[in-house]
Design a protein around this motif. Sequence first.
Motif, PDB file in Angstrom:
ATOM      1  N   LEU A 197       0.826  -1.466   0.108  1.00  0.00           N
ATOM      2  CA  LEU A 197      -0.114  -0.197  -0.114  1.00  0.00           C
ATOM      3  C   LEU A 197       0.965   1.388  -0.117  1.00  0.00           C
ATOM      4  O   LEU A 197       0.796   2.210  -0.892  1.00  0.00           O
ATOM      5  N   ILE A 198       1.881   1.337   0.922  1.00  0.00           N
ATOM      6  CA  ILE A 198       2.692   2.678   0.794  1.00  0.00           C
ATOM      7  C   ILE A 198       3.622   2.607  -0.159  1.00  0.00           C
ATOM      8  O   ILE A 198       3.840   3.713  -0.668  1.00  0.00           O
ATOM      9  N   PHE A 199       3.948   1.494  -0.646  1.00  0.00           N
ATOM     10  CA  PHE A 199       4.863   1.611  -1.982  1.00  0.00           C
ATOM     11  C   PHE A 199       4.045   2.214  -3.146  1.00  0.00           C
ATOM     12  O   PHE A 199       4.481   3.025  -3.787  1.00  0.00           O
ATOM     13  N   LEU A 200       2.864   1.838  -3.143  1.00  0.00           N
ATOM     14  CA  LEU A 200       1.846   2.426  -4.200  1.00  0.00           C
ATOM     15  C   LEU A 200       1.525   3.944  -4.053  1.00  0.00           C
ATOM     16  O   LEU A 200       1.210   4.650  -4.976  1.00  0.00           O
ATOM     17  N   LEU A 201       1.383   4.179  -2.602  1.00  0.00           N
ATOM     18  CA  LEU A 201       0.982   5.617  -2.199  1.00  0.00           C
ATOM     19  C   LEU A 201       2.123   6.649  -2.195  1.00  0.00           C
ATOM     20  O   LEU A 201       1.742   7.850  -2.696  1.00  0.00           O
ATOM     21  N   ALA A 202       3.273   6.144  -2.079  1.00  0.00           N
ATOM     22  CA  ALA A 202       4.437   7.136  -2.141  1.00  0.00           C
ATOM     23  C   ALA A 202       4.465   7.969  -3.193  1.00  0.00           C
ATOM     24  O   ALA A 202       4.639   9.228  -3.132  1.00  0.00           O
ATOM     25  N   PRO A 203       4.456   7.329  -4.661  1.00  0.00           N
ATOM     26  CA  PRO A 203       4.717   8.489  -5.667  1.00  0.00           C
ATOM     27  C   PRO A 203       3.653   9.300  -5.654  1.00  0.00           C
ATOM     28  O   PRO A 203       3.796  10.648  -5.801  1.00  0.00           O
ATOM     29  N   VAL A 204       2.276   9.006  -5.257  1.00  0.00           N
ATOM     30  CA  VAL A 204       1.264  10.036  -5.434  1.00  0.00           C
ATOM     31  C   VAL A 204       1.468  11.038  -4.232  1.00  0.00           C
ATOM     32  O   VAL A 204       1.217  12.247  -4.578  1.00  0.00           O
ATOM     33  N   ILE A 205       1.855  10.339  -2.903  1.00  0.00           N
ATOM     34  CA  ILE A 205       2.153  11.485  -2.076  1.00  0.00           C
ATOM     35  C   ILE A 205       3.313  12.815  -2.423  1.00  0.00           C
ATOM     36  O   ILE A 205       3.214  13.709  -2.094  1.00  0.00           O
ATOM     37  N   TRP A 236      11.466   3.543   2.258  1.00  0.00           N
ATOM     38  CA  TRP A 236      11.250   2.409   3.312  1.00  0.00           C
ATOM     39  C   TRP A 236      10.402   1.195   2.551  1.00  0.00           C
ATOM     40  O   TRP A 236      10.669   0.265   3.025  1.00  0.00           O
ATOM     41  N   ALA A 237       9.400   1.675   1.954  1.00  0.00           N
ATOM     42  CA  ALA A 237       8.478   0.701   1.363  1.00  0.00           C
ATOM     43  C   ALA A 237       9.109  -0.246   0.723  1.00  0.00           C
ATOM     44  O   ALA A 237       8.549  -1.549   0.417  1.00  0.00           O
ATOM     45  N   SER A 238      10.085   0.017  -0.183  1.00  0.00           N
ATOM     46  CA  SER A 238      10.607  -0.859  -1.218  1.00  0.00           C
ATOM     47  C   SER A 238      11.443  -1.994  -0.644  1.00  0.00           C
ATOM     48  O   SER A 238      11.696  -3.188  -1.342  1.00  0.00           O
ATOM     49  N   ASN A 239      11.705  -2.135   0.535  1.00  0.00           N
ATOM     50  CA  ASN A 239      12.408  -2.958   1.407  1.00  0.00           C
ATOM     51  C   ASN A 239      13.799  -3.394   0.955  1.00  0.00           C
ATOM     52  O   ASN A 239      13.941  -4.698   0.428  1.00  0.00           O
ATOM     53  N   ASN A 240      14.538  -2.275   0.497  1.00  0.00           N
ATOM     54  CA  ASN A 240      15.607  -2.242  -0.223  1.00  0.00           C
ATOM     55  C   ASN A 240      16.682  -1.598   0.696  1.00  0.00           C
ATOM     56  O   ASN A 240      16.521  -0.557   0.970  1.00  0.00           O
ATOM     57  N   LYS A 241      18.041  -2.165   0.805  1.00  0.00           N
ATOM     58  CA  LYS A 241      18.783  -1.243   1.774  1.00  0.00           C
ATOM     59  C   LYS A 241      19.076  -0.043   1.204  1.00  0.00           C
ATOM     60  O   LYS A 241      19.041   1.139   1.692  1.00  0.00           O
TER      61      LYS A 241
END
Lengths: 174, 100, 382
Positions: free
Chosen positions: C78-86, C144-149
């Motif tokens: 959800l956050i991964f999809l929301l982030a670009p919109v935000i 953060w939502a990408s779960n990637n260092k």
Amino acid sequence: MNVELVLFILLALVAVGSAIGMLFSRNAVHSALFLVLNFATVAFFFLFLGAPFIAMVQVTVYAGAIMVLFLFVIMLLGAELLRQANTVLPWQPPLTIFLAVVFLGVIGLYFWNAGVAGLPPALAGDEAARAFGSPQSIGLTLFQEYVLPFEITSFLLLVGMIGAVVLTRDEKKQ
Amino acid sequence: MIPTSYYLALSAVLFTLGVAGVLTRRNAIIIFMSVELMLNSANLAFVAFARQFMDLSGQVFVFFVMVVAAAEVAVGLALIVTIFRSKQSISVDELNQLKG
Amino acid sequence: MAMEWVRLIEWIIKAVISTAVLLAGFAYMTWAERKVAALLQQRIGPNRVGPFGLLQPVADGIKLIFKEELIPAQADKLIFLLAPVITVVPAFIILAVVPWGPPVKDFYGPGQDLPLGIANLNVGMMYILSVASIAVYGVTLGGWASNNKYATLGGLRSAAQMISYELGLGLSVVGPLMLAGSMSMLDITNAQAPVWFVFLQPLAALIFYIAALAEVNRAPFDMPEAEQELTAGYHTEYSGMKFALFFMAEYIKMIGVSAIFTTLFLGGWQGPFVYEFPWLGIVYFWGKIIASLVFMIWTRSTLPRLRYDRLMAFGWKVLLPAALVNVLVTAAALLGNQVILGAVLGALGVAVVIAIFFGLARRSRGGPAGRRARAAQSETVV
């Protein structure tokens, strides 16, 4: 039902819903985001109440600075998923729910008895509405009536800043 | 216009939720966020009263509450970071060194 | 009642025009950036699609639409999809309070002007600062939502960088606000009819420009996406349209800060003969914005990226004190209402800032003080 009341009820539902969401989220990052949503809706209420300046400060300070700091710390510590260990105070949640219900009941009872009274006085025209809560009027109140508290808060901020720096300093560096 | 009492009721509900958060959650950061929620609901009541009595003091008080909240967050989060460094946890149940 | 409906339609039309202009501006900013950078580096730049490569943005858009969209397996969906919109929304709404030109006189009949600009708030500058402070969420959460260092590090860097430079940005704005005596962007523009604030507040203009570059994560402050260190920073895991949204936000924010810079320091739509021919105002406004944008591209192709610790040191130890000095000097000059005193204090302030700046530069570059500092640092640096 006028438009303003419908808007108020919708925003109030969002505010309460986001507060509940903050309480029950497992993930601390989600909690923080729910709280940001809550602060944003409260900023809208401030706009309704003729406080545009305070509304903007609310967004800038709470949503823009405080909550970003929270997110920063959560992400930095990797503390978003904290295991809810078997708590040492098992009687606390039921008691909390009981007390919350009692408190809200008392408030509900008050409104039931007293009715919905106290419409705020209408503002005389557009000009008065714009003047109330404008940066100019807030500034005048702040720097005339409340100069001393204002100066003291600056000291408070200084203390807070020094405290944060001292607390998080790496001890090996000394 | 919305009656002032509606805002006060909403403020009370939010405050209660904040208290519930402090009492039920064990994550120090969430407890801290609940405190912020309580401060914020008080702000809402302040601004509602400022509108009711046409007195800007309420709004100025909100300003001060925000300053206090900012200072408190800076120090509080620094404390949490320090605790995490020494205990690797921010659960308030595990902070029991002072227990006799 | 009829008037209210007319006002509503007016707002909708203005909002649509503003969005359309920003979208077109975004598309042609990507083209202009590549063309200007090519010019500065003695290359040709895009020249395949259409005359002078003018259709290049269309080709890029089509490519991005048809790319596969990946969501990492362990991502917070959800956050991964929301982030670009935000990220995109603040970029669009930040310009709502900026006037694009002088109000059209007697548009709705005598005494009823049509303001150019979506809204004229008495808290206009506060609105801009609050929207700008929201912008940090998209980047941080996306990382953060990408779960990637790499993405998380990029997101955290951006949060730290944007919070730090927001202080300098906010304080540099105080000078023009004090001179205009208002937070409304229209009043600020009107107050610059005799002289632009860039001449009265050169230090504030410089600080604002630098801090604004850092706020929109542009080179030399593109730390959150430094590809040599972090592959691509916060948008490492984004592809297709979601990546395009981040990209769009960056360019629209560039246009946004240029418009705000223009309004605060370059007189907005003020210019010669603007009161005789009001349409000139819009031309001046966009001319100044384009000049500022070209300057940004120029900066990017000239300066190398800063190291992260120097970036933070610069924000906290140079920009913030300099902005404070500027506020102090402006207040003193306004209080005494003395131009000469103000000029002397202003020169003093600039001298102090330059001294600090060169002090830092010498410390980090060399000389006895620098070597001692470096020696001390190399022992403690982790």
